[in-house]
Design a protein around this motif. Structure first.
Motif, PDB file in Angstrom:
ATOM      1  N   ARG A   1      17.414  -2.774  -0.753  1.00 13.26           N
ATOM      2  CA  ARG A   1      16.904  -1.743  -1.656  1.00 13.26           C
ATOM      3  C   ARG A   1      15.608  -2.162  -2.343  1.00 13.26           C
ATOM      4  O   ARG A   1      14.926  -1.339  -2.939  1.00 13.26           O
ATOM      5  N   ILE A   2      15.278  -3.437  -2.285  1.00 14.67           N
ATOM      6  CA  ILE A   2      14.104  -3.950  -2.996  1.00 14.67           C
ATOM      7  C   ILE A   2      12.836  -3.620  -2.213  1.00 14.67           C
ATOM      8  O   ILE A   2      12.744  -3.870  -1.014  1.00 14.67           O
ATOM      9  N   ASP A   3      11.857  -3.094  -2.899  1.00 10.59           N
ATOM     10  CA  ASP A   3      10.595  -2.669  -2.279  1.00 10.59           C
ATOM     11  C   ASP A   3       9.621  -3.850  -2.224  1.00 10.59           C
ATOM     12  O   ASP A   3       8.632  -3.900  -2.954  1.00 10.59           O
ATOM     13  N   PHE A   4       9.907  -4.796  -1.338  1.00  9.43           N
ATOM     14  CA  PHE A   4       9.063  -5.977  -1.231  1.00  9.43           C
ATOM     15  C   PHE A   4       7.673  -5.631  -0.707  1.00  9.43           C
ATOM     16  O   PHE A   4       6.676  -6.206  -1.142  1.00  9.43           O
ATOM     17  N   LYS A   5       7.610  -4.719   0.249  1.00  7.29           N
ATOM     18  CA  LYS A   5       6.317  -4.369   0.833  1.00  7.29           C
ATOM     19  C   LYS A   5       5.378  -3.801  -0.226  1.00  7.29           C
ATOM     20  O   LYS A   5       4.208  -4.210  -0.324  1.00  7.29           O
ATOM     21  N   GLY A   6       5.884  -2.868  -1.025  1.00 11.00           N
ATOM     22  CA  GLY A   6       5.058  -2.302  -2.079  1.00 11.00           C
ATOM     23  C   GLY A   6       4.643  -3.341  -3.110  1.00 11.00           C
ATOM     24  O   GLY A   6       3.500  -3.346  -3.570  1.00 11.00           O
ATOM     25  N   SER A   7       5.560  -4.236  -3.456  1.00 14.26           N
ATOM     26  CA  SER A   7       5.253  -5.272  -4.441  1.00 14.26           C
ATOM     27  C   SER A   7       4.163  -6.206  -3.929  1.00 14.26           C
ATOM     28  O   SER A   7       3.244  -6.581  -4.664  1.00 14.26           O
ATOM     29  N   PHE A   8       4.262  -6.588  -2.646  1.00 12.72           N
ATOM     30  CA  PHE A   8       3.280  -7.503  -2.064  1.00 12.72           C
ATOM     31  C   PHE A   8       1.899  -6.865  -2.022  1.00 12.72           C
ATOM     32  O   PHE A   8       0.900  -7.475  -2.411  1.00 12.72           O
ATOM     33  N   VAL A   9       1.843  -5.622  -1.546  1.00 10.17           N
ATOM     34  CA  VAL A   9       0.546  -4.934  -1.450  1.00 10.17           C
ATOM     35  C   VAL A   9      -0.062  -4.763  -2.835  1.00 10.17           C
ATOM     36  O   VAL A   9      -1.281  -4.944  -3.018  1.00 10.17           O
ATOM     37  N   PHE A  10       0.778  -4.447  -3.823  1.00 10.61           N
ATOM     38  CA  PHE A  10       0.248  -4.266  -5.172  1.00 10.61           C
ATOM     39  C   PHE A  10      -0.329  -5.572  -5.709  1.00 10.61           C
ATOM     40  O   PHE A  10      -1.388  -5.588  -6.350  1.00 10.61           O
TER      41      PHE A  10
ATOM     42  N   LEU B   1      -5.078   0.138  -2.703  1.00  5.99           N
ATOM     43  CA  LEU B   1      -4.488   1.137  -3.594  1.00  5.99           C
ATOM     44  C   LEU B   1      -3.996   2.334  -2.794  1.00  5.99           C
ATOM     45  O   LEU B   1      -2.884   2.841  -3.017  1.00  5.99           O
ATOM     46  N   VAL B   2      -4.811   2.786  -1.840  1.00  7.33           N
ATOM     47  CA  VAL B   2      -4.405   3.903  -0.992  1.00  7.33           C
ATOM     48  C   VAL B   2      -3.171   3.520  -0.172  1.00  7.33           C
ATOM     49  O   VAL B   2      -2.207   4.299  -0.056  1.00  7.33           O
TER      50      VAL B   2
ATOM     51  N   LEU C   1      -5.213  -8.800  -7.151  1.00  3.22           N
ATOM     52  CA  LEU C   1      -6.018  -9.995  -6.922  1.00  3.22           C
ATOM     53  C   LEU C   1      -7.388  -9.637  -6.373  1.00  3.22           C
ATOM     54  O   LEU C   1      -8.411 -10.200  -6.791  1.00  3.22           O
ATOM     55  N   ALA C   2      -7.435  -8.679  -5.437  1.00  2.86           N
ATOM     56  CA  ALA C   2      -8.715  -8.258  -4.866  1.00  2.86           C
ATOM     57  C   ALA C   2      -9.613  -7.620  -5.909  1.00  2.86           C
ATOM     58  O   ALA C   2     -10.843  -7.673  -5.808  1.00  2.86           O
ATOM     59  N   LEU C   3      -9.013  -7.010  -6.934  1.00  4.51           N
ATOM     60  CA  LEU C   3      -9.797  -6.425  -8.014  1.00  4.51           C
ATOM     61  C   LEU C   3     -10.221  -7.470  -9.025  1.00  4.51           C
ATOM     62  O   LEU C   3     -11.325  -7.412  -9.589  1.00  4.51           O
ATOM     63  N   LEU C   4      -9.352  -8.460  -9.272  1.00  3.89           N
ATOM     64  CA  LEU C   4      -9.629  -9.478 -10.271  1.00  3.89           C
ATOM     65  C   LEU C   4     -10.715 -10.449  -9.843  1.00  3.89           C
ATOM     66  O   LEU C   4     -11.602 -10.795 -10.626  1.00  3.89           O
TER      67      LEU C   4
END
Length: 584
Positions: free
Chosen positions: A277-286, A322-323, A291-294
């Motif tokens: 049930r854990i959204d690992f993919k979304g967490s990783f991409v976020f 983000l998209v 980091l890419a913004l920072l």
């Protein structure tokens, strides 16, 4: 749980930590039999009393006075549950204040003062990557296991910082601590909304903020004193046994639903289904997106020009991620961030306003110790003590706004007051802090803290009244995340804004003194990387360094003012809902 007046029949929200609780007759009932909170904040089992209509419930609320206690979780149990978490709240905020007061001396030990913001941004970046995970995981596994896990991760990071022998090792420790700290604060707020009526939420959050303020007040001077007396490392190693005690208390006093659930015949299947049930993919991409913004914000203008291909590529990558993140969340069975949250305009405004307010104040608190160390040659501990008026303002603002919200049921006017007060503070710093600041003028940072304290309580209520109860835990986690992201972006941006005019002004002033290019480059490099060097300079060189720092810090305060002024414009767009039209 929040039920709106126009709702038909709403399913009560589970409180995963309290999946089963002991009632006053010695029996137990599970969360499916828990009704909404009574006006006293007691969680009442279904069937304990005849059902009332919403009108009857609102009439019984009256002016906020509470009635007789009902069976279930009483107020004393709520105090105990929240009380055992206060140690973690205190230490977590003391840690942040310690770092703000000592980041200069830590980085100077490794001859890397220009990179000192990474000691803070690495911490907040890790929080940004893990923040929303805590809300979803606590819904799946329960609040208690997640609280204890957060504490363990935090003390591992503190230990690594304390023994770190390079700047990279210390930053790694801050990353690990940040991942733990993200859950230490957010889960307490989730618990408060699990247990209390909405009119009392702001007041109880104010008490939590008071403990947090005490931690920030103690942390700065204590960290500075330890750095001067026995070394900055003990500021972090000393946190390990304190948080260890908190783990023991949480293990003893926090209820655990896992111990009371009847295990199915095949527990492996249950664990696997929960894990899936854990959204690992979304967490990783976020996390990669942040980091890419920072990175370009941290590197741009100091180590690379803003037009460098690496800077532009990273900004473009963050936009693409983000998209991608939105697409992932739209398809995820249980997204870590339900996108329905962002369909509520006031929820989005609350996230952004609080983020801007937090970024503005942290930019100020980052610069204040440097200002007094440069202009007054104060010790690290004395410079840290100058942060006390701001954190005192946080406490007063939080307590006052909590009480006012409970009595009046209104919050928008408090949000407006908060951003106006903070903006005035930053404007005063720009007008009056020019290198010769007396004790009275040093109090100009107090309104900044006052405004942020008011905003924290009022905007939390603004969020709670518009969010679907089923999304409350991830929404609260995202509110914490939004402040983390704004800090992650705002702090290096504030630092870059300060260093650009500092470097440019110092070069021109040294050139006016008739120095050669080699001498100028050497002085500039040392002045922006080592505060002790600045204090050791004398004569004309010292004066031009101080003047250049004052110019750079003026622009930093201007950045804080811009953030707060923007928050004021957004606050005008909020639509207030009276709390007596919302039932908890």
């Amino acid at each position: 749980m929040v039920l709106r007046v126009d709702s038909a029949v709403a399913e009560p929200e589970r409180a995963p930590l309290l999946e089963q609780v002991q009632n006053s007759y010695g029996g137990t009932f599970d969360s499916d039999s828990i009704s909404t909170s009574s006006p006293t904040g007691t969680i009442v089992p279904r069937g304990a009393e005849p059902a009332k209509s919403i009108a009857e419930e609102e009439a019984s609320l009256g002016d906020g006075e509470t009635g007789a206690e009902e069976p279930g979780i009483g107020r004393s149990q709520v105090v105990k549950i929240i009380g055992v978490l206060l140690i973690g709240i205190f230490v977590g905020h003391a840690d942040s204040s310690i770092l703000l007061a000592t980041h200069g001396i830590i980085a100077s030990e490794f001859n890397s003062l220009e990179n000192s913001t990474w000691l803070i941004t690495s911490f907040t970046l890790a929080g940004a990557a893990t923040q929303t995970m805590y809300g979803k995981l606590s819904d799946i596994y329960g609040r208690k296991p997640l609280v204890i896990s957060a504490y363990i991760i935090f003390i591992i990071g503190c230990f690594i910082v304390g023994i770190g022998q390079t700047m990279g090792q210390v930053i790694l420790g801050r990353v690990i601590s940040g991942a733990g700290s993200a859950g230490m604060g957010a889960l307490v707020s989730v618990l408060i909304t699990d247990l209390l009526p909405i009119r009392e939420v702001a007041q109880w959050r104010a008490y939590i903020n008071l403990v947090a303020t005490l931690g920030r007040s103690v942390g700065g001077p204590l960290g500075g004193w330890l750095a001067d007396a026995i070394g900055w490392r003990w500021s972090f190693l000393g946190q390990v046994p304190v948080v260890g005690l908190s783990i023991v208390l949480c293990t003893i006093y926090l209820p655990s639903h896992a111990e009371s659930l009847k295990e199915p015949e095949d527990p492996t299947v249950t664990r696997k289904s929960k894990f899936n049930r854990i959204d690992f993919k979304g967490s990783f991409v976020f996390a990669i997106m942040v980091l890419a913004l920072l990175l370009p914000i941290e590197l741009g203008g100091s180590q690379l020009p803003w037009t460098h291909p690496i800077i532009l590529s990273l900004f473009a990558l963050s936009a693409l991620l983000l998209v991608l993140f939105i697409k992932i969340e739209q398809r995820a069975p249980e997204p870590i961030l339900p996108l329905e949250i962002f369909h509520r305009r006031d929820a989005v405004l609350s996230f952004v306003i609080l983020g801007l307010q937090t970024a503005a104040q942290l930019g100020l608190m980052f610069s204040v110790p440097i200002y007094f160390q440069i202009t007054s040659k104060t010790s690290t501990s004395a410079a840290g003590a100058h942060l006390i008026p701001a954190v005192f303002g946080n406490a007063v603002g939080g307590l006052a706004s909590g009480l006012l919200i409970k009595r009046s049921g209104r919050y928008k006017s408090l949000v407006l007051l908060a951003v106006v007060t903070s903006s005035l503070s930053y404007l005063l710093l720009m007008l009056r802090w020019h290198g010769n600041t007396n004790w009275l003028e040093s109090l100009y940072i107090l309104p900044s803290g006052l405004g942020t304290g008011i905003a924290q309580s009022a905007l939390f209520i603004s969020l709670q009244v518009v969010i679907d109860p089923a999304h409350m835990a991830p929404a609260i986690s995202f509110m914490y995340l939004s402040t983390t992201v704004f800090i992650t972006i705002g702090l290096p941006l504030s630092n870059a804004i300060m260093h650009a005019p500092l470097r440019w002004g110092l070069q021109n002033r040294l050139l006016a003194l008739g120095m050669s290019g080699a001498e100028i480059r050497k002085i500039v490099a040392r002045a922006i990387s080592d505060l002790e060097y600045v204090g050791s300079t004398t004569g004309a060189v010292h004066k031009v360094i101080v003047a250049s720092y004052v110019d750079g810090l003026w622009w930093s305060h201007g950045f804080s003012f811009l953030c707060s002024a923007t928050a004021l414009v957004l606050a005008l767009l909020l639509k207030e809902k009276r709390l007596d039209t919302v039932r908890v």
